[in-house]
Write an enzyme that holds these catalytic residues in place. Structure first.
Site, mmCIF file in Angstrom:
data_model
loop_
_atom_site.group_PDB
_atom_site.id
_atom_site.type_symbol
_atom_site.label_atom_id
_atom_site.label_comp_id
_atom_site.label_asym_id
_atom_site.label_seq_id
_atom_site.Cartn_x
_atom_site.Cartn_y
_atom_site.Cartn_z
ATOM 1 N N ASP A 17 -5.293 -1.988 -1.335
ATOM 2 C CA ASP A 17 -4.690 -1.483 -2.526
ATOM 3 C C ASP A 17 -4.140 -2.596 -3.228
ATOM 4 O O ASP A 17 -4.109 -3.679 -2.869
ATOM 5 C CB ASP A 17 -3.487 -0.572 -2.010
ATOM 6 C CG ASP A 17 -2.995 -0.077 -3.071
ATOM 7 O OD1 ASP A 17 -3.199 0.590 -3.950
ATOM 8 O OD2 ASP A 17 -1.417 0.013 -3.171
ATOM 9 N N ASP A 29 -1.673 -2.296 -6.171
ATOM 10 C CA ASP A 29 -0.255 -1.976 -6.720
ATOM 11 C C ASP A 29 0.801 -1.976 -5.748
ATOM 12 O O ASP A 29 0.736 -1.005 -4.740
ATOM 13 C CB ASP A 29 0.035 -0.948 -7.922
ATOM 14 C CG ASP A 29 -0.624 -1.311 -8.998
ATOM 15 O OD1 ASP A 29 -0.551 -2.584 -9.607
ATOM 16 O OD2 ASP A 29 -1.342 -0.589 -9.627
ATOM 17 N N ASP A 77 0.150 0.083 0.795
ATOM 18 C CA ASP A 77 1.400 0.479 0.890
ATOM 19 C C ASP A 77 1.729 2.013 1.040
ATOM 20 O O ASP A 77 2.754 2.360 1.451
ATOM 21 C CB ASP A 77 2.285 -0.221 -0.048
ATOM 22 C CG ASP A 77 1.988 0.668 -1.366
ATOM 23 O OD1 ASP A 77 0.988 0.271 -1.910
ATOM 24 O OD2 ASP A 77 3.013 1.103 -2.128
#
Length: 237
Positions: free
Chosen positions: A9, A11, A181
């Site tokens: 991922d 961001d 995250d």
């Protein structure tokens, strides 16, 4: 080490989006001539933005709608007389200029790209994400970027992961791991697609969701060790 494909991922996993978001928002408001009440406006904007992204991931709103609606609704609720379409354009244009790397991002990408292939999986806007990656200095370690915009489906939809893995030079579920995250997008998507995952959890939050990560780390520099790549010295990568 059994993994040869690492799907990151972007961001809040490699790039500090929270820092970039605030800088770009402040720049946008100043550019449009707003000087007062920006902090409170930004707080409400974030709440609206998070809700809209969740709706986008559920497929109930489009990305084009999201990009403008988050400003329109924020302005309306706070009696701010600004053009939401112009605000959206200024904001998106400024994002590549406010890139902030999370600690360890370059080291982990360098180390894992020496082992196998690193790809980016993101629900962000394709042109903007590509510019942000270029500005970050991570581009040399990344083989491909898969965006929901190009795919037509967003994480955690299995169709997004099918699209992303087709961009890899080689793909095997047994040797692929997703690192991100967000439990509800990255880890849940990995669960649904049947591949391993590593939850990047810097705040050491409790997992109260249905998503089940294979690994969990609070520091990017711990990822290789968690994936059994103990031979890689990330701090020297």
């Amino acid at each position: 080490m059994k993994y040869t494909l690492f799907l990151f991922d972007l961001d809040d996993t490699l790039l500090d989006f929270r820092a970039s978001e605030k800088r770009s928002f402040m720049h946008t408001m100043h550019t449009l001539g707003l000087r007062d009440g920006i902090d409170a406006l930004f707080t409400r904007y974030q709440e609206i933005n998070v809700d809209l992204w969740k709706r986008f991931e559920l497929g109930t709103v489009t990305k084009d709608f999201l990009k403008v609606e988050r400003f329109r609704k924020s302005f309306q609720e706070n009696a701010v007389d600004l053009d939401p379409e112009l605000a959206s354009r200024v904001y998106l244009e400024s994002l590549p200029d406010t890139v902030v790397l999370l600690d360890g991002a370059k080291q982990v990408c360098a180390a894992l790209s020496a082992i196998g292939e690193v790809g980016i999986i993101t629900n962000g806007v394709e042109a903007i994400q590509n510019r942000r990656i270029a500005a970050s200095g991570l581009g040399g370690y990344i083989s491909f970027v898969a965006t929901s915009e190009a795919c037509g489906h967003a994480k955690p939809d299995v169709r997004f992961f099918e699209y992303a893995t087709k961009m890899a030079s080689a793909f095997n579920k047994e040797t692929t791991v997703i690192i991100g995250d967000r439990l509800d997008a990255d880890i849940l998507g990995a669960n649904r697609y049947g591949i391993d995952s590593c939850w990047f959890n810097p705040e050491r939050l409790a997992n109260t969701s249905a998503a089940v990560p294979t690994y969990e780390v609070s520091n990017l520099l711990d990822i290789a060790a968690a994936l059994d790549a103990v031979q890689v010295n990330l701090k020297q990568a």
